[in-house]
Design a protein around this motif. Structure first.
Motif, PDB file in Angstrom:
ATOM      1  N   GLY A   1      32.612  22.619  41.347  1.00  0.00           N
ATOM      2  CA  GLY A   1      32.106  21.618  40.214  1.00  0.00           C
ATOM      3  C   GLY A   1      31.296  22.565  39.004  1.00  0.00           C
ATOM      4  N   MET A   2      30.642  23.523  39.303  1.00  0.00           N
ATOM      5  CA  MET A   2      29.840  24.437  38.393  1.00  0.00           C
ATOM      6  C   MET A   2      30.532  25.572  37.754  1.00  0.00           C
ATOM      7  SD  MET A   2      26.577  24.300  40.762  1.00  0.00           S
ATOM      8  CE  MET A   2      27.033  25.307  42.039  1.00  0.00           C
ATOM      9  N   SER A   3      30.120  26.171  36.605  1.00  0.00           N
ATOM     10  CA  SER A   3      30.840  27.017  35.988  1.00  0.00           C
ATOM     11  C   SER A   3      30.255  28.542  36.709  1.00  0.00           C
ATOM     12  CB  SER A   3      30.538  27.161  34.521  1.00  0.00           C
ATOM     13  OG  SER A   3      28.988  27.269  34.180  1.00  0.00           O
ATOM     14  N   ALA A   4      28.897  28.309  37.276  1.00  0.00           N
ATOM     15  CA  ALA A   4      28.419  29.651  38.064  1.00  0.00           C
ATOM     16  C   ALA A   4      27.726  29.341  39.085  1.00  0.00           C
ATOM     17  CB  ALA A   4      27.803  30.409  37.020  1.00  0.00           C
ATOM     18  N   MET A   5      27.454  30.002  40.176  1.00  0.00           N
ATOM     19  CA  MET A   5      26.647  29.707  41.449  1.00  0.00           C
ATOM     20  C   MET A   5      25.668  31.253  41.503  1.00  0.00           C
ATOM     21  SD  MET A   5      27.669  29.521  45.131  1.00  0.00           S
ATOM     22  CE  MET A   5      26.866  31.071  45.956  1.00  0.00           C
TER      23      MET A   5
ATOM     24  N   ALA B   1      34.901  35.816  38.031  1.00  0.00           N
ATOM     25  CA  ALA B   1      36.066  35.890  38.748  1.00  0.00           C
ATOM     26  C   ALA B   1      37.454  36.494  37.986  1.00  0.00           C
ATOM     27  CB  ALA B   1      36.438  34.121  38.671  1.00  0.00           C
ATOM     28  N   LEU B   2      38.359  37.158  38.599  1.00  0.00           N
ATOM     29  CA  LEU B   2      39.459  37.503  37.740  1.00  0.00           C
ATOM     30  C   LEU B   2      40.483  36.482  38.159  1.00  0.00           C
ATOM     31  CD1 LEU B   2      39.521  41.316  39.580  1.00  0.00           C
ATOM     32  CD2 LEU B   2      38.919  40.705  37.232  1.00  0.00           C
TER      33      LEU B   2
ATOM     34  N   SER C   1      34.963  40.687  39.719  1.00  0.00           N
ATOM     35  CA  SER C   1      34.761  42.043  38.896  1.00  0.00           C
ATOM     36  C   SER C   1      33.275  41.812  38.350  1.00  0.00           C
ATOM     37  CB  SER C   1      35.564  42.032  37.757  1.00  0.00           C
ATOM     38  OG  SER C   1      35.286  43.051  36.695  1.00  0.00           O
ATOM     39  N   THR C   2      32.782  42.963  38.115  1.00  0.00           N
ATOM     40  CA  THR C   2      31.579  43.088  37.388  1.00  0.00           C
ATOM     41  C   THR C   2      31.648  43.099  35.910  1.00  0.00           C
ATOM     42  OG1 THR C   2      31.500  45.423  37.323  1.00  0.00           O
ATOM     43  CG2 THR C   2      30.455  44.275  39.427  1.00  0.00           C
ATOM     44  N   THR C   3      32.737  42.894  35.332  1.00  0.00           N
ATOM     45  CA  THR C   3      32.900  43.074  34.067  1.00  0.00           C
ATOM     46  C   THR C   3      33.528  41.579  33.462  1.00  0.00           C
ATOM     47  OG1 THR C   3      33.091  45.206  33.725  1.00  0.00           O
ATOM     48  CG2 THR C   3      33.761  43.855  31.956  1.00  0.00           C
TER      49      THR C   3
ATOM     50  N   PHE D   1      27.485  34.616  40.841  1.00  0.00           N
ATOM     51  CA  PHE D   1      29.025  34.358  40.817  1.00  0.00           C
ATOM     52  C   PHE D   1      29.480  33.450  39.435  1.00  0.00           C
ATOM     53  CE2 PHE D   1      27.423  35.293  44.955  1.00  0.00           C
ATOM     54  CZ  PHE D   1      28.457  36.286  45.318  1.00  0.00           C
ATOM     55  N   ASP D   2      30.016  34.034  38.576  1.00  0.00           N
ATOM     56  CA  ASP D   2      30.359  33.381  37.457  1.00  0.00           C
ATOM     57  C   ASP D   2      32.025  32.884  37.412  1.00  0.00           C
ATOM     58  OD1 ASP D   2      31.530  32.790  34.649  1.00  0.00           O
ATOM     59  OD2 ASP D   2      29.709  33.826  33.874  1.00  0.00           O
ATOM     60  N   ALA D   3      32.366  31.918  37.284  1.00  0.00           N
ATOM     61  CA  ALA D   3      33.965  31.306  37.550  1.00  0.00           C
ATOM     62  C   ALA D   3      34.488  31.806  36.459  1.00  0.00           C
ATOM     63  CB  ALA D   3      33.828  29.740  37.787  1.00  0.00           C
TER      64      ALA D   3
END
Length: 111
Positions: A27-31, A85-86, A60-62, A18-20
């Motif tokens: 607190g992280m840019s991705a999980m 994330a959108l 989204s997947t893009t 999961f990319d923010a």
């Protein structure tokens, strides 16, 4: 005489990221999560990243897609995947106030 021997077949696992997308998740840019093949992502449906000045609109997947929302809750995992994330920029409405009429000092009384 035949004897059966049973061996457990290892489950296939996949990495779900999961990319923010310029925001933060705890607190992280991705999980990332390791999920068994065939399992759903329902446990992650409440995952809500944050970003100053933006409202989270879904996944989204893009990475550069700003409109195509994917509902992750019913998704069954069948391979490695990244969700982005959108975001929608928050708009601020200017605060309105009652007009101020300046005091000119030319007040005259009428009787």
């Amino acid at each position: 005489v035949f004897v059966a021997k049973w061996y457990k077949i290892p489950e296939t696992t996949y990495t779900v990221t999961f990319d923010a997308n310029n925001g933060e998740i705890s607190g992280m840019s991705a999980m990332t999560a390791t999920v068994n093949s065939g399992n759903s992502l329902a446990n992650y449906s409440g995952l809500t990243p944050t970003r100053d000045g933006y409202e989270f609109k879904g996944w989204s997947t893009t990475a550069d897609d700003t409109t195509t929302k994917v509902d992750i809750a019913p998704t069954t995992v069948s391979g490695n995947i990244t969700y982005y994330a959108l975001w929608e920029e928050k708009t601020t409405t200017p605060e309105t106030t009652d007009p101020v009429i300046p005091d000119t000092g030319d007040e005259t009384e009428t009787h």
